[in-house]
Each structure stands twice: as structure tokens, then as C-alpha cells.
Design a protein around this motif. Structure first.
Motif, mmCIF file in Angstrom:
data_model
loop_
_atom_site.group_PDB
_atom_site.id
_atom_site.type_symbol
_atom_site.label_atom_id
_atom_site.label_comp_id
_atom_site.label_asym_id
_atom_site.label_seq_id
_atom_site.Cartn_x
_atom_site.Cartn_y
_atom_site.Cartn_z
ATOM 1 N N VAL A 1 0.839 -1.265 -0.005
ATOM 2 C CA VAL A 1 -0.063 0.068 0.034
ATOM 3 C C VAL A 1 0.882 1.275 -0.076
ATOM 4 O O VAL A 1 0.675 2.382 -0.598
ATOM 5 C CB VAL A 1 -1.030 0.033 1.205
ATOM 6 N N SER A 2 1.819 1.211 0.903
ATOM 7 C CA SER A 2 2.866 2.527 0.832
ATOM 8 C C SER A 2 3.282 2.668 -0.354
ATOM 9 O O SER A 2 3.491 3.886 -1.088
ATOM 10 C CB SER A 2 3.902 2.180 1.718
ATOM 11 N N VAL A 3 4.091 1.688 -1.067
ATOM 12 C CA VAL A 3 4.592 1.721 -2.431
ATOM 13 C C VAL A 3 3.611 2.305 -3.380
ATOM 14 O O VAL A 3 3.827 3.273 -4.173
ATOM 15 C CB VAL A 3 5.278 0.334 -3.094
ATOM 16 N N LEU A 4 2.407 1.660 -3.544
ATOM 17 C CA LEU A 4 1.331 2.090 -4.487
ATOM 18 C C LEU A 4 1.207 3.408 -4.258
ATOM 19 O O LEU A 4 0.715 4.266 -5.271
ATOM 20 C CB LEU A 4 0.170 1.150 -4.152
ATOM 21 N N CYS A 5 0.951 4.093 -2.882
ATOM 22 C CA CYS A 5 0.548 5.348 -2.745
ATOM 23 C C CYS A 5 1.789 6.486 -3.258
ATOM 24 O O CYS A 5 1.506 7.375 -3.600
ATOM 25 C CB CYS A 5 0.330 5.686 -1.370
ATOM 26 N N GLY A 6 2.895 6.087 -3.062
ATOM 27 C CA GLY A 6 4.025 6.714 -3.479
ATOM 28 C C GLY A 6 4.146 6.712 -5.012
ATOM 29 O O GLY A 6 4.296 7.907 -5.754
ATOM 30 N N VAL A 7 3.830 5.675 -5.679
ATOM 31 C CA VAL A 7 3.859 5.625 -7.161
ATOM 32 C C VAL A 7 2.730 6.544 -7.707
ATOM 33 O O VAL A 7 3.038 7.196 -8.593
ATOM 34 C CB VAL A 7 3.739 4.186 -7.633
#
Length: 193
Positions: free
Chosen positions: A14-20
């Protein structure tokens, strides 16, 4: 650490998705925008939770996300947390749509975080941890304060937008409601003796 059992793979994903999504500047097609949802862009009910106004908003929400999961990590495996987050995102979007028709736009994970925090506090109470009562009363007091006194001015300035305190209320109520439904479902599944 077994990544399939612990919640951290979901948290990282979820963190990577939000960052991307922040890096890709995807707000135009993903933020909660009432006018576009009314035109059939229903995915915005879900994806509006993953978009943020700026990098400070993103970092603040992700830091809160990691802390909330860390506090209640014993209650979650990857699948459970993924299911809970998806359900909270959907109920957040639908709750804003139904209960706050004048709210035209929303972005951010904070509403979902309030729901996750309430769900975790209730899970603590369920296993007999008295600290869960303190956490639940604390998040309820915070949301009540915001509803009566307004949002924190410093946070508003930091994220460069009005803090959607409506989302915090919807998230809190969603977390409590989901917990009650899960508990009821689990009781129905218990074998009778």
C-alpha cells in the motif's frame, strides 16, 4: 519473519502504491470527485483514499499507517489486513458519498486510518487488553473535537488543503461497524455444543 503471515507485505504494498500514484500525479483520474463519480467513475470512491495533496500529506499518512499497524500488528495477517483496508476504502468512499453530499472532493488515507485505529482498539478490547478502551476513547474524542472545533490549522497548512474531518468521522464509524460485523460473523460460525 514470515511475510505471508505478518501484515508488513500489505503495508509495504500500500505504501509503494501510494508513493507511485503520488509520483505519477494520478489525482486527475483517481481522486474522489463527486461530479465524476456521479457520471459513472465509481472507482474514485476507492482510489481517492490512495491519492494525496502533496508529499507532506503522503508522508504524514504513511507514517500514521505504519504506526497504527505496528500498534495492532498481532491482530493482522496479510490477507486480513488487505481485506480490511479494501473494505475501509470502499466504506469511506460510500460513506462520504451518502452522508456528505456537499463534499465535492477528497484525497488521503486519513479516514481509513481512523477506521483501522478503531478496529484495532476494539480488537484489543476483545482479547482483554484494557488499553484498547483508552485508544478507542482517544480516537472518538479526537473525531468529536474535530467535528465541533474544526481541523488543526497547522495540518491544513502542511497538506495545502482543507482537512476533510468528515472522512475521519466516516472512517471511525466504518471501523467500528466492520468490527461489529466481523464479530457477529465469527459468532455465527462458532460450532454449537
Amino acid at each position: 519473519m514470515n511475510w505471508r503471515v505478518s501484515p508488513w507485505l500489505t503495508v509495504l504494498t500500500v505504501s509503494v502504491l501510494c508513493g507511485v500514484l503520488q509520483w505519477a500525479d494520478a489525482a486527475d483520474i483517481m481522486e474522489y470527485q463527486r461530479q465524476f463519480i456521479a457520471q459513472g467513475q465509481w472507482w474514485r470512491l476507492l482510489t481517492g483514499n490512495l491519492i494525496h495533496t502533496n508529499h507532506w500529506h503522503l508522508l504524514m499518512n504513511l507514517a500514521g499507517f505504519w504506526v497504527v499497524v505496528f500498534i495492532h500488528r498481532i491482530h493482522y495477517g496479510n490477507r486480513h489486513l488487505a481485506w480490511l483496508l479494501l473494505t475501509l476504502c470502499i466504506t469511506e468512499g460510500l460513506g462520504l458519498w451518502i452522508a456528505f453530499p456537499t463534499l465535492s472532493a477528497y484525497v488521503g488515507l486519513s479516514g481509513v486510518l481512523h477506521g483501522l485505529f478503531a478496529y484495532g482498539a476494539l480488537s484489543d478490547i476483545k482479547i482483554g487488553w484494557r488499553s484498547g478502551y483508552l485508544l478507542l476513547v482517544g480516537v472518538m474524542a479526537k473525531v468529536t473535537w474535530e467535528q465541533t472545533m474544526g481541523a488543526n490549522a497547522e495540518v491544513t497548512q502542511l497538506i495545502g488543503a482543507r482537512v476533510a474531518i468528515e472522512a475521519h468521522l466516516v472512517g471511525l464509524l466504518s471501523g467500528i461497524g466492520i468490527f461489529l460485523l466481523v464479530t457477529l460473523y465469527q459468532r455465527q460460525k462458532l460450532p454449537t455444543s
